[in-house]
Design an enzyme around this catalytic site. Structure first.
Site, PDB file in Angstrom:
ATOM      1  N   PRO A 121      -3.432   2.813 -19.832  1.00 61.35           N
ATOM      2  CA  PRO A 121      -3.548   3.270 -18.441  1.00 61.35           C
ATOM      3  C   PRO A 121      -3.271   4.764 -18.202  1.00 61.35           C
ATOM      4  O   PRO A 121      -2.305   5.140 -17.535  1.00 61.35           O
ATOM      5  CB  PRO A 121      -2.533   2.396 -17.717  1.00 61.35           C
ATOM      6  CG  PRO A 121      -1.476   2.148 -18.739  1.00 61.35           C
ATOM      7  CD  PRO A 121      -2.212   2.038 -20.052  1.00 61.35           C
ATOM      8  N   CYS A 122      -4.143   5.600 -18.704  1.00 57.96           N
ATOM      9  CA  CYS A 122      -3.980   7.037 -18.501  1.00 57.96           C
ATOM     10  C   CYS A 122      -4.124   7.416 -17.030  1.00 57.96           C
ATOM     11  O   CYS A 122      -3.665   8.474 -16.621  1.00 57.96           O
ATOM     12  CB  CYS A 122      -4.965   7.812 -19.369  1.00 57.96           C
ATOM     13  SG  CYS A 122      -6.683   7.326 -19.172  1.00 57.96           S
ATOM     14  N   HIS A 123      -4.712   6.541 -16.222  1.00 56.27           N
ATOM     15  CA  HIS A 123      -4.856   6.819 -14.789  1.00 56.27           C
ATOM     16  C   HIS A 123      -3.507   6.788 -14.073  1.00 56.27           C
ATOM     17  O   HIS A 123      -3.397   7.267 -12.952  1.00 56.27           O
ATOM     18  CB  HIS A 123      -5.826   5.811 -14.141  1.00 56.27           C
ATOM     19  CG  HIS A 123      -5.381   4.385 -14.230  1.00 56.27           C
ATOM     20  ND1 HIS A 123      -5.585   3.611 -15.363  1.00 56.27           N
ATOM     21  CD2 HIS A 123      -4.730   3.589 -13.347  1.00 56.27           C
ATOM     22  CE1 HIS A 123      -5.083   2.398 -15.157  1.00 56.27           C
ATOM     23  NE2 HIS A 123      -4.553   2.362 -13.930  1.00 56.27           N
TER      24      HIS A 123
END
Length: 158
Positions: A121-123
């Site tokens: 989950p780089c967001h």
């Protein structure tokens, strides 16, 4: 290597992998034909899990990943997976958790090269001031994903 194009509310996702695991999940910015074929067996579990995620019915993923990157990139991607659903961290905090606040730029670069969107989950990484900074899939998608995961739902007043 097999692939599948999954239509989502925020664009098409190209999912690639083998029986050893998922190797990439990337948003496509070009108009691409949606896969009209059956979901490849190797990708069926992750496609189902992504559909559940987008429907608001899944907060964790259970799939094998097949990551290709440098040792540092893999370290960053592993760190990203510790950010809980519905939470965000700053790039600065992420660098500190990696053991060295000076690696903030390198960590941000590795974050931007994440080949497996959503699962890794780089967001969920934002600027120290709370701003939405950088997302390979586009800031509009980052905003949408964070809203999907937000524990606070906005109602309509009128």
């Amino acid at each position: 290597m097999v692939s599948y194009i999954l239509k989502t509310e925020i664009g098409n996702l190209e999912i690639k992998g083998t029986k050893e695991g998922v190797s990439s999940i990337l948003f496509l910015d070009t108009t691409t034909e949606i896969s009209n074929t059956d979901i490849p067996a190797a990708l069926k579990p992750i496609v189902t899990q992504l559909q559940e995620y987008f429907a608001g019915k899944r907060t964790k993923f259970d799939c094998k990943l097949s990551l290709k990157g440098t040792a540092f990139q893999k370290k960053v991607w592993t760190q990203l997976q510790t950010i809980p659903y519905g939470k965000t961290v700053s790039y600065q905090k992420m660098a500190k958790e990696l053991g060295d606040p000076k690696v903030i730029r390198a960590a941000a670069s590795a974050n931007g090269k994440n080949p497996i969107s959503i699962i890794i989950p780089c967001h969920r990484v934002i600027g120290s001031d709370g701003s939405l900074t950088g997302y390979a899939g586009g800031l509009h998608r980052k905003k949408w994903l964070l809203a999907l995961e937000s524990p606070v739902t906005q109602g309509v007043l009128f």
